[in-house]
Design a protein around this motif. Structure first.
Motif, PDB file in Angstrom:
ATOM      1  N   GLU A   1      -8.419 -18.780   2.862  1.00 43.24           N
ATOM      2  CA  GLU A   1      -8.501 -18.711   1.401  1.00 43.24           C
ATOM      3  C   GLU A   1      -9.763 -17.961   0.971  1.00 43.24           C
ATOM      4  OE1 GLU A   1      -7.003 -18.915  -2.257  1.00 43.24           O
ATOM      5  OE2 GLU A   1      -5.978 -19.676  -0.489  1.00 43.24           O
ATOM      6  N   ALA A   2     -10.879 -18.205   1.669  1.00 43.70           N
ATOM      7  CA  ALA A   2     -12.143 -17.529   1.339  1.00 43.70           C
ATOM      8  C   ALA A   2     -12.022 -16.019   1.530  1.00 43.70           C
ATOM      9  CB  ALA A   2     -13.277 -18.087   2.186  1.00 43.70           C
ATOM     10  N   LEU A   3     -11.390 -15.587   2.614  1.00 41.25           N
ATOM     11  CA  LEU A   3     -11.220 -14.146   2.842  1.00 41.25           C
ATOM     12  C   LEU A   3     -10.260 -13.540   1.820  1.00 41.25           C
ATOM     13  CD1 LEU A   3     -11.102 -13.787   6.734  1.00 41.25           C
ATOM     14  CD2 LEU A   3     -12.887 -13.009   5.174  1.00 41.25           C
ATOM     15  N   SER A   4      -9.226 -14.269   1.468  1.00 41.94           N
ATOM     16  CA  SER A   4      -8.282 -13.777   0.456  1.00 41.94           C
ATOM     17  C   SER A   4      -8.988 -13.572  -0.881  1.00 41.94           C
ATOM     18  CB  SER A   4      -7.127 -14.760   0.271  1.00 41.94           C
ATOM     19  OG  SER A   4      -6.391 -14.883   1.448  1.00 41.94           O
ATOM     20  N   GLU A   5      -9.934 -14.449  -1.194  1.00 38.27           N
ATOM     21  CA  GLU A   5     -10.672 -14.352  -2.450  1.00 38.27           C
ATOM     22  C   GLU A   5     -11.620 -13.155  -2.467  1.00 38.27           C
ATOM     23  OE1 GLU A   5     -12.454 -18.176  -3.042  1.00 38.27           O
ATOM     24  OE2 GLU A   5     -10.514 -19.131  -3.388  1.00 38.27           O
ATOM     25  N   ALA A   6     -11.870 -12.547  -1.305  1.00 42.98           N
ATOM     26  CA  ALA A   6     -12.714 -11.352  -1.244  1.00 42.98           C
ATOM     27  C   ALA A   6     -11.981 -10.128  -1.798  1.00 42.98           C
ATOM     28  CB  ALA A   6     -13.158 -11.096   0.190  1.00 42.98           C
ATOM     29  N   PHE A   7     -10.680 -10.281  -2.061  1.00 43.26           N
ATOM     30  CA  PHE A   7      -9.862  -9.190  -2.596  1.00 43.26           C
ATOM     31  C   PHE A   7      -9.158  -9.661  -3.872  1.00 43.26           C
ATOM     32  CE2 PHE A   7     -10.223  -8.674   1.968  1.00 43.26           C
ATOM     33  CZ  PHE A   7     -10.603  -7.342   2.090  1.00 43.26           C
ATOM     34  N   PRO A   8      -9.929  -9.968  -4.913  1.00 36.67           N
ATOM     35  CA  PRO A   8      -9.315 -10.545  -6.120  1.00 36.67           C
ATOM     36  C   PRO A   8      -8.348  -9.609  -6.836  1.00 36.67           C
ATOM     37  CG  PRO A   8     -11.590  -9.943  -6.554  1.00 36.67           C
ATOM     38  CD  PRO A   8     -11.356  -9.747  -5.080  1.00 36.67           C
ATOM     39  N   GLU A   9      -8.501  -8.298  -6.624  1.00 36.63           N
ATOM     40  CA  GLU A   9      -7.643  -7.339  -7.302  1.00 36.63           C
ATOM     41  C   GLU A   9      -6.308  -7.131  -6.600  1.00 36.63           C
ATOM     42  OE1 GLU A   9     -10.148  -6.702  -5.122  1.00 36.63           O
ATOM     43  OE2 GLU A   9     -10.730  -4.604  -5.351  1.00 36.63           O
TER      44      GLU A   9
ATOM     45  N   MET B   1      -1.985   4.202  -8.562  1.00 33.86           N
ATOM     46  CA  MET B   1      -1.442   4.206  -7.223  1.00 33.86           C
ATOM     47  C   MET B   1      -1.361   2.769  -6.713  1.00 33.86           C
ATOM     48  SD  MET B   1      -3.697   7.270  -5.502  1.00 33.86           S
ATOM     49  CE  MET B   1      -5.225   6.445  -5.871  1.00 33.86           C
ATOM     50  N   ARG B   2      -0.278   2.465  -6.046  1.00 31.23           N
ATOM     51  CA  ARG B   2      -0.121   1.146  -5.422  1.00 31.23           C
ATOM     52  C   ARG B   2      -0.235   1.329  -3.915  1.00 31.23           C
ATOM     53  NH1 ARG B   2       1.592  -3.181  -7.465  1.00 31.23           N
ATOM     54  NH2 ARG B   2       3.022  -3.715  -5.817  1.00 31.23           N
ATOM     55  N   TYR B   3      -0.979   0.418  -3.275  1.00 32.80           N
ATOM     56  CA  TYR B   3      -1.181   0.494  -1.836  1.00 32.80           C
ATOM     57  C   TYR B   3      -0.872  -0.841  -1.181  1.00 32.80           C
ATOM     58  CZ  TYR B   3      -3.247   5.104  -1.286  1.00 32.80           C
ATOM     59  OH  TYR B   3      -3.442   6.461  -1.206  1.00 32.80           O
ATOM     60  N   GLU B   4      -0.577  -0.745   0.104  1.00 30.77           N
ATOM     61  CA  GLU B   4      -0.375  -1.914   0.955  1.00 30.77           C
ATOM     62  C   GLU B   4      -1.311  -1.750   2.155  1.00 30.77           C
ATOM     63  OE1 GLU B   4       3.725  -3.309   2.101  1.00 30.77           O
ATOM     64  OE2 GLU B   4       3.074  -2.425   4.007  1.00 30.77           O
ATOM     65  N   ILE B   5      -2.058  -2.797   2.447  1.00 31.61           N
ATOM     66  CA  ILE B   5      -2.957  -2.797   3.601  1.00 31.61           C
ATOM     67  C   ILE B   5      -2.588  -3.998   4.464  1.00 31.61           C
ATOM     68  CG2 ILE B   5      -5.352  -2.931   4.389  1.00 31.61           C
ATOM     69  CD1 ILE B   5      -6.169  -1.849   1.601  1.00 31.61           C
ATOM     70  N   ARG B   6      -2.176  -3.733   5.701  1.00 34.24           N
ATOM     71  CA  ARG B   6      -1.818  -4.797   6.640  1.00 34.24           C
ATOM     72  C   ARG B   6      -3.003  -5.070   7.555  1.00 34.24           C
ATOM     73  NH1 ARG B   6       3.664  -6.066   7.477  1.00 34.24           N
ATOM     74  NH2 ARG B   6       4.970  -4.886   6.058  1.00 34.24           N
ATOM     75  N   VAL B   7      -3.371  -6.347   7.648  1.00 31.13           N
ATOM     76  CA  VAL B   7      -4.459  -6.731   8.539  1.00 31.13           C
ATOM     77  C   VAL B   7      -3.948  -7.766   9.531  1.00 31.13           C
ATOM     78  CG1 VAL B   7      -6.280  -6.201   6.873  1.00 31.13           C
ATOM     79  CG2 VAL B   7      -5.346  -8.506   6.969  1.00 31.13           C
ATOM     80  N   GLU B   8      -4.609  -7.828  10.666  1.00 31.93           N
ATOM     81  CA  GLU B   8      -4.210  -8.745  11.733  1.00 31.93           C
ATOM     82  C   GLU B   8      -4.551 -10.177  11.350  1.00 31.93           C
ATOM     83  OE1 GLU B   8      -4.455  -7.902  16.274  1.00 31.93           O
ATOM     84  OE2 GLU B   8      -6.376  -8.707  15.612  1.00 31.93           O
ATOM     85  N   GLY B   9      -3.623 -11.090  11.617  1.00 31.45           N
ATOM     86  CA  GLY B   9      -3.862 -12.510  11.418  1.00 31.45           C
ATOM     87  C   GLY B   9      -3.623 -12.980   9.995  1.00 31.45           C
ATOM     88  N   GLN B  10      -3.808 -14.275   9.820  1.00 32.32           N
ATOM     89  CA  GLN B  10      -3.648 -14.903   8.513  1.00 32.32           C
ATOM     90  C   GLN B  10      -5.024 -15.108   7.909  1.00 32.32           C
ATOM     91  OE1 GLN B  10      -1.221 -18.398   8.535  1.00 32.32           O
ATOM     92  NE2 GLN B  10      -1.814 -19.001   6.478  1.00 32.32           N
ATOM     93  N   LEU B  11      -5.250 -14.544   6.728  1.00 30.21           N
ATOM     94  CA  LEU B  11      -6.548 -14.668   6.076  1.00 30.21           C
ATOM     95  C   LEU B  11      -6.749 -16.078   5.546  1.00 30.21           C
ATOM     96  CD1 LEU B  11      -6.921 -11.402   3.955  1.00 30.21           C
ATOM     97  CD2 LEU B  11      -7.562 -11.815   6.323  1.00 30.21           C
TER      98      LEU B  11
ATOM     99  N   ASP C   1      -8.486   4.499  -7.743  1.00 28.31           N
ATOM    100  CA  ASP C   1      -8.763   5.860  -7.303  1.00 28.31           C
ATOM    101  C   ASP C   1      -9.171   5.841  -5.834  1.00 28.31           C
ATOM    102  OD1 ASP C   1     -11.374   4.876  -7.329  1.00 28.31           O
ATOM    103  OD2 ASP C   1     -11.941   5.974  -9.123  1.00 28.31           O
ATOM    104  N   GLU C   2      -9.519   7.005  -5.315  1.00 31.70           N
ATOM    105  CA  GLU C   2      -9.874   7.120  -3.903  1.00 31.70           C
ATOM    106  C   GLU C   2     -11.123   6.301  -3.555  1.00 31.70           C
ATOM    107  OE1 GLU C   2     -11.071  10.897  -1.401  1.00 31.70           O
ATOM    108  OE2 GLU C   2      -8.977  11.032  -2.050  1.00 31.70           O
ATOM    109  N   ALA C   3     -12.087   6.260  -4.450  1.00 33.91           N
ATOM    110  CA  ALA C   3     -13.309   5.476  -4.218  1.00 33.91           C
ATOM    111  C   ALA C   3     -12.981   3.995  -4.083  1.00 33.91           C
ATOM    112  CB  ALA C   3     -14.310   5.707  -5.339  1.00 33.91           C
ATOM    113  N   HIS C   4     -12.054   3.507  -4.897  1.00 32.22           N
ATOM    114  CA  HIS C   4     -11.624   2.111  -4.819  1.00 32.22           C
ATOM    115  C   HIS C   4     -10.964   1.839  -3.467  1.00 32.22           C
ATOM    116  CE1 HIS C   4      -8.934  -1.305  -6.609  1.00 32.22           C
ATOM    117  NE2 HIS C   4      -9.953  -1.790  -5.939  1.00 32.22           N
TER     118      HIS C   4
END
Length: 65
Positions: free
Chosen positions: A13-21, A1-11, A39-42
């Motif tokens: 570099e450190a915050l972007s690295e919290a989502f390496p996948e 499954m492919r997902y898109e998650i929109r968050v407020e503001g510009q992350l 999967d759903e747990a992810h």
């Protein structure tokens, strides 16, 4: 499954690295995180990570394959 998650503001570099996948792009004052979710747990883990980092999730949606 492919997902898109929109968050407020510009992350930072450190915050972007919290989502390496996930890839990310900044659009109109929002950061769009997108990529393969195993999967759903992810998915719940990604949302929990957003919450623990203080990110405001604006939208989440499954992308067509």
């Amino acid at each position: 499954m492919r997902y898109e998650i929109r968050v407020e503001g510009q992350l930072s570099e450190a915050l972007s690295e919290a989502f390496p996948e996930l890839d990310h792009v900044v659009m109109s004052g929002q950061t769009v995180l997108f990529g393969q979710v195993v999967d759903e747990a992810h998915l719940y883990g990604l949302l929990a990570r957003c919450q623990s980092l203080g990110l405001r999730v604006l939208e989440m949606r499954q992308l067509p394959e």
